[in-house]
Design a protein around this motif. Structure first.
Motif, PDB file in Angstrom:
ATOM      1  N   ALA A 190      31.815  58.775  72.388  1.00 52.21           N
ATOM      2  CA  ALA A 190      31.315  60.106  72.765  1.00 52.21           C
ATOM      3  C   ALA A 190      32.479  61.094  72.843  1.00 52.21           C
ATOM      4  N   LEU A 191      33.588  60.639  73.419  1.00 53.05           N
ATOM      5  CA  LEU A 191      34.758  61.527  73.519  1.00 53.05           C
ATOM      6  C   LEU A 191      35.257  61.942  72.142  1.00 53.05           C
ATOM      7  N   SER A 192      35.200  61.010  71.203  1.00 53.75           N
ATOM      8  CA  SER A 192      35.727  61.330  69.872  1.00 53.75           C
ATOM      9  C   SER A 192      34.902  62.439  69.215  1.00 53.75           C
ATOM     10  N   MET A 193      33.607  62.518  69.553  1.00 50.67           N
ATOM     11  CA  MET A 193      32.787  63.614  69.010  1.00 50.67           C
ATOM     12  C   MET A 193      33.222  64.940  69.653  1.00 50.67           C
ATOM     13  N   LEU A 194      33.609  64.861  70.914  1.00 51.53           N
ATOM     14  CA  LEU A 194      34.044  66.075  71.605  1.00 51.53           C
ATOM     15  C   LEU A 194      35.350  66.602  71.004  1.00 51.53           C
ATOM     16  N   VAL A 195      36.257  65.680  70.736  1.00 55.85           N
ATOM     17  CA  VAL A 195      37.561  66.090  70.203  1.00 55.85           C
ATOM     18  C   VAL A 195      37.378  66.928  68.947  1.00 55.85           C
ATOM     19  N   GLN A 196      36.418  66.497  68.135  1.00 53.29           N
ATOM     20  CA  GLN A 196      36.249  67.190  66.852  1.00 53.29           C
ATOM     21  C   GLN A 196      35.622  68.563  66.999  1.00 53.29           C
TER      22      GLN A 196
END
Ligand SMILES: NC(=O)C1=CN([C@@H]2O[C@H](COP(=O)(O)OP(=O)(O)OC[C@H]3O[C@@H](n4cnc5c(N)ncnc54)[C@H](OP(=O)(O)O)[C@@H]3O)[C@@H](O)[C@H]2O)C=CC1
Ligand SMILES: O=C(CO)COP(=O)(O)O
Length: 342
Positions: free
Chosen positions: A95-101
């Motif tokens: 989920a965090l990796s989607m936020l980073v993008q």
């Protein structure tokens, strides 16, 4: 619509449309805040949009008008003013990796996930900080709160922990309503320790009750489990007072004693004779204590502190130990003083 400071956080995007994400989205929306809810399953989103309910996780609970289901996660991330993550801990990093993008710098991020990052055993706050850098205020939501009861508007108290006072106050205010009381805390680590370890202990309490060992054994497990939480909290540098708060003893009591707890349900099933795999299938939903147990034990071993209940839960879950032998092992431990000396 409200015009107070909490509006700074809306629209809020809730990621994770399981029991807890949906209940929190409903709680925020009941306060007239604009909330977007996203879950990964297309068919589930469509059903929720059409029926205005999440019947898989919270049957019969109708969504407030200001809660919308969103399909386009990327667009929602670029337009929301706050992200609240409520996926299981094993999906937290994803989920965090989607936020980073896609999430613009400065947008605050909170989560209601309890547990540790798999493989690294890192607390979620550290994983979030590492992934997102210092671009976003972060907060942890924890405390004794069964999703079904929050969805049904039953009285509940939560803790919102953040190093950023403004964000903690805004988030607590926005959750706060006629039946939901939210306190703030600065002890981000302590709140995570309680919320993580209590799940492992709830499995132990369930096993004991499933074996029919009675109320005395349950009370002993809770009390000595609390001693294990305090020991870990002390070595990690969390505040002991937090362990006596909502996210500590509050959540420990809730999950160890009420059959709504999925962690306790897992333990009950094992205590009643199901294999671990059968018990996991029987519960069928997120059981965070199962994921956290090994990581908590590793942390304890590294720090050279004793967590005998957590250790026995690991033996039952991962080494095929008979639960009766594990209880025997706990009872046969060397005699000692109840309070360990400083
Ligand atoms: N239930 C409760 O009362 C409370 C739960 N919590 C915590 O909240 C967190 C979520 O639990 P809860 O809502 O109960 O869990 P549920 O089992 O009810 O739902 C889990 C949700 O996460 C989704 N999910 C699973 N894997 C992924 C993934 N890889 N990427 C995106 N989404 C995923 C599931 O989607 P799908 O349906 O498609 O599988 C489902 O929507 C846990 O850490 C739990 O400890 C905290 C307080 C109360
Ligand atoms: O954390 C919870 C309540 O505070 C929910 O506990 P379970 O995951 O054991 O159902």
């Amino acid at each position: 619509m409200r015009t107070d400071v909490t509006e700074a956080l809306f629209p809020t995007l809730v990621i994770g449309a399981g029991a807890w994400g949906t209940a929190l989205a409903m709680a925020l929306a009941r306060n007239d805040h604009k909330v977007w809810l996203w879950g990964r399953n297309d068919a589930q989103r469509q059903a929720m949009r059409e029926q205005r309910r999440n019947d898989e996780y919270l049957p019969g609970q109708v969504f407030p008008d200001s809660l919308d289901i969103v399909d386009d996660l990327q667009q929602a991330l670029t337009q929301c003013k706050h992200v609240m993550i409520s996926v299981p801990s094993h999906a937290f990093a994803e989920a965090l990796s989607m936020l980073v993008q896609h999430l613009p710098a400065g947008v605050p991020v909170s989560w209601a996930t309890k547990g540790l990052t798999p493989h690294t055993g890192a607390f979620l706050y550290d994983t979030a900080r590492e992934t997102l850098g210092d671009q976003h205020p972060l907060a942890v939501i924890s405390g004794p709160s069964f999703a079904a009861e929050v969805a049904r508007n039953l009285p509940t108290a939560l803790t919102v922990a953040s190093e950023n006072d403004d964000f903690a106050v805004q988030l607590a205010q926005s959750l706060h309503g006629p039946t939901l009381r939210a306190y703030t805390s600065h002890d981000v680590l302590g709140v995570q320790v309680g919320g993580t370890v209590k799940n492992v202990l709830a499995i132990a309490a369930g096993i004991s009750d499933g074996l029919g060992y009675g109320a005395n054994a349950r009370a002993a497990l809770l009390t000595r489990g609390m001693a294990e939480i305090l020991r870990l909290a002390a070595i990690l540098g969390a505040q002991p007072e937090t362990m006596f708060g909502l996210s500590g003893i509050g959540d420990l009591i809730l999950t160890c004693t009420d059959d709504q707890s999925r962690n306790r349900q897992l333990g009950l099933a094992i205590g009643r004779g199901l294999s671990v795999d059968e018990a996991v299938r029987h519960v069928g939903k997120t059981v965070e204590g199962m994921h956290a147990a090994r990581e908590v034990l590793l942390r304890a071993q590294k720090a050279n502190i004793e967590m005998p209940i957590v250790e026995q839960v690991c033996k039952i879950l991962f080494e095929g130990y008979d639960p009766r032998e594990s209880v025997q092992a706990l009872l046969c431990r060397e005699q000692k003083a109840e309070l360990s000396r400083p």
